[in-house]
Design a protein around this motif. Structure first.
Motif: not given
Length: 256
Positions: A230-232, A235-241, A243-254
């Motif tokens: 997932n990509v956020i 810090l806004d889970p509802g939008m993909l900007h 020109n975002a300043h912050l980039l948060t990702i979640t990843a899985s080991a498998e």
């Protein structure tokens, strides 16, 4: 990194800017969705770690700076918390008693490592993970420096606040940027002046920050064994900007 006055003022400066933009809500959601034993890399003074522990999440910390750990221990004692913190370099060989269900690398910590070191760190975390473990990671893109909004090789006032004891705290920053290699070099000058203006403490530090676009970050994860989930942005889970300043990702080991 993060020693002396820089460590002492870190949370004061950070909290003065956060307002309602704290990562805590995202971290809380992530840990609820990925329960189990968790390790935060670069937990610092416990700014994020301690609130998570207070809510009952099973989170341990890893921190290299002894000054930051001392701040963490003081805060933990005041809150009657007993966190488990590993005083270690994140690039050392991990020798934990158990594997982890998830890992947290918030607050741009990954960007303090070279790209090769970041790969090694993520690979070692993968090796210390349960089969179905997950990863939470936040980075930032320094748009003001990239676009030239902040001029290179000039000191500018970065942060200035008044502390509860009425002392004045300042941080001035000078930077150079290598856009080709996506590397930002910062020099900081910290000062703390007493309320009567008679006593001033100072501290200087430097840091090199590597910044990533989403394609490169995704590739870094894949080469380290992680799979993007997932990509956020900002810090806004509802939008993909875009020109975002912050980039948060979640990843899985498998793979999903």
């Amino acid at each position: 990194m993060y020693q002396s006055l820089e460590a002492e003022l870190h949370d004061h400066f950070w909290n003065s800017e956060e307002d309602n933009t704290s990562e805590l809500p995202l971290l809380q959601t992530f840990l609820k969705e990925h329960p189990g034993k968790t390790l935060e890399i670069g937990c610092g003074s416990g700014r994020l770690l301690l609130p998570l522990i207070a809510e009952g999440f099973d989170v341990e910390g890893m921190e290299f700076s002894q000054d930051m750990i001392q701040l963490l221990e003081t805060s933990a004692k005041e809150q009657l918390l007993t966190p488990k913190v590993h005083h270690a370099d994140a690039l050392e060989i991990f020798d934990f008693e158990h594997k982890f269900h998830s890992f947290l690398i918030p607050a741009f910590t990954i960007q303090l490592f070279s790209r090769g070191q970041a790969h090694d760190l993520l690979k070692r975390l993968h090796d210390s993970a349960e089969k179905s473990a997950s990863l939470y990671l936040t980075t930032f893109i320094p748009w003001a420096e990239i676009t030239g909004e902040l001029e290179e090789d000039e000191w500018h006032l970065d942060k200035e606040i008044t502390l509860p004891n009425h002392s004045a705290a300042r941080c001035e920053t000078l930077h150079t940027i290598d856009r080709l290699n996506q590397t930002l070099h910062r020099r900081h000058r910290y000062s703390l002046t007493s309320s009567n203006g008679m006593d001033t403490r100072t501290h200087k530090s430097e840091q090199v920050i590597r910044y990533y676009g989403l394609p490169e970050l995704t590739l870094l994860l894949e080469k380290s064994g992680w799979h993007l989930e997932n990509v956020i942005t900002d810090l806004d889970p509802g939008m993909l900007h875009p020109n975002a300043h912050l980039l948060t990702i979640t990843a899985s080991a498998e793979p999903s």
